[in-house]
Enzyme design. Structure first.
Site, PDB file in Angstrom:
ATOM      1  N   ASN A  51       0.958  -1.382   0.008  1.00 47.19           N
ATOM      2  CA  ASN A  51      -0.121   0.014  -0.035  1.00 47.19           C
ATOM      3  C   ASN A  51       0.847   1.385  -0.025  1.00 47.19           C
ATOM      4  OD1 ASN A  51       0.792  -0.428   2.674  1.00 47.19           O
ATOM      5  ND2 ASN A  51      -0.977   0.507   3.840  1.00 47.19           N
TER       6      ASN A  51
ATOM      7  N   GLU B 175       8.614   1.894  14.293  1.00 43.79           N
ATOM      8  CA  GLU B 175       9.275   2.638  13.296  1.00 43.79           C
ATOM      9  C   GLU B 175       9.193   3.912  13.543  1.00 43.79           C
ATOM     10  OE1 GLU B 175       7.788   0.977   9.573  1.00 43.79           O
ATOM     11  OE2 GLU B 175       9.588  -0.366   9.495  1.00 43.79           O
TER      12      GLU B 175
ATOM     13  N   CYS C 200      -3.162   0.663   7.017  1.00 43.89           N
ATOM     14  CA  CYS C 200      -3.352  -0.107   8.177  1.00 43.89           C
ATOM     15  C   CYS C 200      -3.858   0.373   9.488  1.00 43.89           C
ATOM     16  CB  CYS C 200      -1.604  -0.712   8.462  1.00 43.89           C
ATOM     17  SG  CYS C 200      -0.620   0.964   8.588  1.00 43.89           S
TER      18      CYS C 200
ATOM     19  N   GLU D 294       4.984  -4.393  11.735  1.00 45.32           N
ATOM     20  CA  GLU D 294       4.237  -3.421  11.628  1.00 45.32           C
ATOM     21  C   GLU D 294       3.191  -4.179  10.959  1.00 45.32           C
ATOM     22  OE1 GLU D 294       4.303  -0.537  12.942  1.00 45.32           O
ATOM     23  OE2 GLU D 294       6.354  -0.247  13.291  1.00 45.32           O
TER      24      GLU D 294
HETATM   25  P1  NAD Z   1       1.142  -9.521   3.498  1.00 44.36           P
HETATM   26  O1  NAD Z   1       1.088 -10.051   4.848  1.00 44.36           O
HETATM   27  O2  NAD Z   1       0.288 -10.611   2.600  1.00 44.36           O
HETATM   28  O3  NAD Z   1       2.448  -9.620   2.774  1.00 44.36           O
HETATM   29  C1  NAD Z   1       3.299  -8.425   3.237  1.00 44.36           C
HETATM   30  C2  NAD Z   1       4.773  -8.884   3.005  1.00 44.36           C
HETATM   31  O4  NAD Z   1       5.015 -10.067   3.535  1.00 44.36           O
HETATM   32  C3  NAD Z   1       4.807  -9.257   1.240  1.00 44.36           C
HETATM   33  O5  NAD Z   1       6.125  -8.767   0.777  1.00 44.36           O
HETATM   34  C4  NAD Z   1       4.697 -10.603   1.370  1.00 44.36           C
HETATM   35  O6  NAD Z   1       5.560 -11.210   0.091  1.00 44.36           O
HETATM   36  C5  NAD Z   1       5.458 -11.228   2.470  1.00 44.36           C
HETATM   37  N1  NAD Z   1       5.259 -12.544   2.900  1.00 44.36           N
HETATM   38  C6  NAD Z   1       4.104 -13.212   2.569  1.00 44.36           C
HETATM   39  N2  NAD Z   1       4.152 -14.292   3.261  1.00 44.36           N
HETATM   40  C7  NAD Z   1       5.310 -14.260   3.897  1.00 44.36           C
HETATM   41  C8  NAD Z   1       6.066 -15.468   4.703  1.00 44.36           C
HETATM   42  N3  NAD Z   1       5.601 -16.629   5.034  1.00 44.36           N
HETATM   43  N4  NAD Z   1       7.335 -15.167   5.046  1.00 44.36           N
HETATM   44  C9  NAD Z   1       7.818 -13.845   4.789  1.00 44.36           C
HETATM   45  N5  NAD Z   1       7.158 -12.888   4.149  1.00 44.36           N
HETATM   46  C10 NAD Z   1       5.981 -13.085   3.352  1.00 44.36           C
HETATM   47  O7  NAD Z   1       0.290  -8.125   3.543  1.00 44.36           O
HETATM   48  P2  NAD Z   1      -0.197  -7.244   2.293  1.00 44.36           P
HETATM   49  O8  NAD Z   1      -1.484  -7.915   1.801  1.00 44.36           O
HETATM   50  O9  NAD Z   1       1.124  -6.939   1.331  1.00 44.36           O
HETATM   51  O10 NAD Z   1      -0.436  -5.848   3.072  1.00 44.36           O
HETATM   52  C11 NAD Z   1      -1.535  -5.538   3.664  1.00 44.36           C
HETATM   53  C12 NAD Z   1      -1.299  -6.017   5.037  1.00 44.36           C
HETATM   54  O11 NAD Z   1      -0.265  -5.107   5.615  1.00 44.36           O
HETATM   55  C13 NAD Z   1      -2.681  -5.301   6.054  1.00 44.36           C
HETATM   56  O12 NAD Z   1      -2.843  -6.209   6.999  1.00 44.36           O
HETATM   57  C14 NAD Z   1      -1.898  -3.984   6.634  1.00 44.36           C
HETATM   58  O13 NAD Z   1      -2.890  -3.557   7.742  1.00 44.36           O
HETATM   59  C15 NAD Z   1      -0.530  -4.233   6.938  1.00 44.36           C
HETATM   60  N6  NAD Z   1       0.212  -3.002   6.751  1.00 44.36           N
HETATM   61  C16 NAD Z   1       0.593  -2.583   8.157  1.00 44.36           C
HETATM   62  C17 NAD Z   1       1.333  -1.304   8.215  1.00 44.36           C
HETATM   63  C18 NAD Z   1       1.886  -0.969   9.525  1.00 44.36           C
HETATM   64  O14 NAD Z   1       2.841  -0.206   9.595  1.00 44.36           O
HETATM   65  N7  NAD Z   1       1.321  -1.261  10.435  1.00 44.36           N
HETATM   66  C19 NAD Z   1       1.539  -0.565   6.995  1.00 44.36           C
HETATM   67  C20 NAD Z   1       0.998  -1.020   5.818  1.00 44.36           C
HETATM   68  C21 NAD Z   1       0.255  -2.154   5.800  1.00 44.36           C
END
Ligand code: NAD
Length: 494
Positions: free
Chosen positions: A155, A468, A286, A252
């Site tokens: 995002n 962060e 998020c 995060e």
């Molecule tokens: P996701 O968890 O599907 O993926 C995040 C990242 O993790 C991607 O790069 C993905 O390839 C990687 N990943 C997936 N499986 C993995 C594994 N088993 N081991 C290591 N890496 C792995 O999340 P998304 O759909 O890309 O993003 C949306 C989510 O991110 C939402 O839940 C949102 O709230 C969260 N988010 C949090 C913040 C924050 O700062 N707290 C900011 C932005 C988004």
């Protein structure tokens, strides 16, 4: 955009250069605004990860021996390059994510530069303590961890990359960054900017790929730390994967945050905040305040203004500077968010407005090929409904009414998440009193979703580990060495 740009290839960036990598496994990256192909992404393989780790280790040994001021200069120069290329990188981000160009320009690339400036300026000030021990003294040294891995969500791709890289590098670490498989573009721009600013090759490497690549980084014995921005389930997998080597982890993660509006609040401001808290970046944020608790006395007035202003949001081509809401990241995500809207209706909530796929944008252009969804507001919601419990990560706002302060605090805290919370009131005492009782790491009084680099950002409960931004990030990218220095004789019983 011409055809050459459409045939973009997203490769690895290892040891200071774009490299095809060793794998032929690839997929098409689509523009969410019309689902046309932007280019091809190449999944990194074991050999690429090994090459990235080797090169990052080399860079780490050079980098850790530089002074903080020298490191800071490289970060500041990188920020300057990002600001100079603001428009080009913002357009790449908009094509990749589907968010309005006005946002990419004002927030995404700019906040990445902010982080580099903040930690670049701070690099020379990172220091330990001196402790007087009479005939001896002690001192501490905040030392870098080594090669760190950053794993990003889709995002805020360049912001996430910079929020991780800037403190990591300021502290003397090297970083291997894996962007989301859905947004491979702008981490490469950040890598190029670091190199042009004089970073040693390998200091910031980029590997492309899906969760398998993330898992390889997590399990790699020569990677000292993982910093993830992503969902709660991925956070749990990473924590489990890192446990074997007791690797340092920052997480995060997601949220289902409350925004509480008391009867004495300034209603137009509270409505502005509720919209910011739910519809910015198509609701794919998020920290969004997706549970909007409104005190009973002002519910009707609040809803009239919220509905009227939400229906005026200009949805359309993300590259148009007048657009206020773009397209969701993918067809699959659009379907997921649409299922939540069906679930809200089925559970008895009232869909006050939105939640449909528009055919035309605000300028009358056909947008049926893109992943567009009009911003949705549900009223008559109940805390137990799926739409009020689960993170939707789309433009869906749920209104919950309440009577008393005590009641709303208990209801707001009744969730496994704890990323953010907001309170609107003109009673200064109540504002602080309520915020202090909310179980959330990132809070606002009389605003929402403002995340300056100077303040820590992170979650309570299942929304994360660590912080962060701000000074707080430094402790997550350093380890503290204590040194005792004897000035007298060794007192020994032997
Ligand atoms: P996701 O968890 O599907 O993926 C995040 C990242 O993790 C991607 O790069 C993905 O390839 C990687 N990943 C997936 N499986 C993995 C594994 N088993 N081991 C290591 N890496 C792995 O999340 P998304 O759909 O890309 O993003 C949306 C989510 O991110 C939402 O839940 C949102 O709230 C969260 N988010 C949090 C913040 C924050 O700062 N707290 C900011 C932005 C988004």
């Amino acid at each position: 955009m011409d055809n050459n740009e459409k045939r973009m290839v997203y490769t690895q960036f290892i040891d200071g250069a774009l490299t095809a990598g060793s794998n032929r496994e690839s997929w098409i990256n689509y523009n969410p605004a019309d689902n046309t192909p932007l280019g091809e992404v190449y999944q990194a393989k074991d050999e690429d990860i090994e090459a990235a780790v080797n090169s990052s280790e080399k860079a780490f040994h050079i980098w850790r021996n530089k002074t903080g001021a020298e490191r800071g200069r490289v970060l500041l120069k990188t920020a300057e390059i990002l600001r100079y290329r603001l428009e080009q990188i913002a357009l790449l981000e908009t094509q990749d994510v589907g968010k309005p160009i006005s946002e990419s320009l004002a927030v995404d690339v700019s906040s990445a530069a902010d982080a580099l400036e903040y930690f670049g300026g701070m690099a020379a000030t990172i220091h330990g303590d001196y402790v007087d021990l009479k005939n001896a003294f002690g001192y501490t040294r905040p030392e870098p961890l080594g090669v760190c891995a950053g794993i990003g969500a889709w995002n805020y791709p360049i912001q996430i990359a910079a929020w991780k890289a800037a403190p990591a590098l300021a502290c003397g670490n090297a970083m291997i960054f894996k962007p989301s498989e859905l947004t491979p573009a702008t981490a490469l721009e950040l890598a190029k900017a670091f190199m042009e600013a004089g970073a040693p090759p390998g200091l910031f490497n980029v590997v492309q790929g899906d969760g398998r690549v993330g898992a390889m980084l997590t399990g790699h014995p020569r990677i000292a730390k993982i910093s993830l921005t992503g969902s709660v389930p991925t956070g749990k997998k990473i924590l489990a994967g890192a446990a074997n080597q007791l690797k340092k982890v920052t997480l995060e993660l997601g949220g289902k945050s409350p925004l509480i509006v008391f009867e004495d609040a300034d209603i137009p401001n509270a409505v502005s905040a509720a919209m910011l808290a739910n519809f910015y970046t198509q609701g794919e944020v998020c920290s969004n305040g997706t549970r909007v608790f409104v005190q009973q006395q002002i519910l009707d007035a609040f809803l009239v203004q919220l509905k009227e202003r939400t229906e005026k949001i200009r949805i359309g081509d993300p590259a148009d500077p007048d657009t206020q809401m773009g397209a969701l990241i993918s067809k699959a995500h659009l379907e997921k968010v649409s299922r939540f809207i069906d679930s809200g209706k089925a559970s008895g909530a009232t869909l006050l407005t939105g939640g449909i796929r528009p055919e035309k944008d605000f300028k009358g252009r056909d947008i049926t090929s893109g992943n567009f969804l009009t911003p949705a507001i549900f009223t008559n919601c109940d805390d137990s409904m799926e739409i009020c419990r689960e993170e939707i990560f789309g433009p869906v706002l749920s209104i919950l009414s309440f009577d008393s302060e005590e009641e709303v605090i208990a209801r707001a805290n009744n969730t496994e998440f704890g990323l953010s919370a907001g309170v609107f009131t003109n009673d200064i005492k109540r504002g602080h009193r309520v915020i202090h009782q909310l179980q959330a790491g990132t809070c606002w009084i009389n605003n929402y979703n403002i995340t300056p680099i100077e303040l820590p950002f992170g979650g309570y409960k299942q929304s994360g580990l660590g912080r962060e931004n701000s000074l707080a990030a430094i402790q997550h990218y350093t380890q503290l060495k204590s040194v005792y220095v004897e000035l007298g004789n060794v007192e020994s019983p032997y």
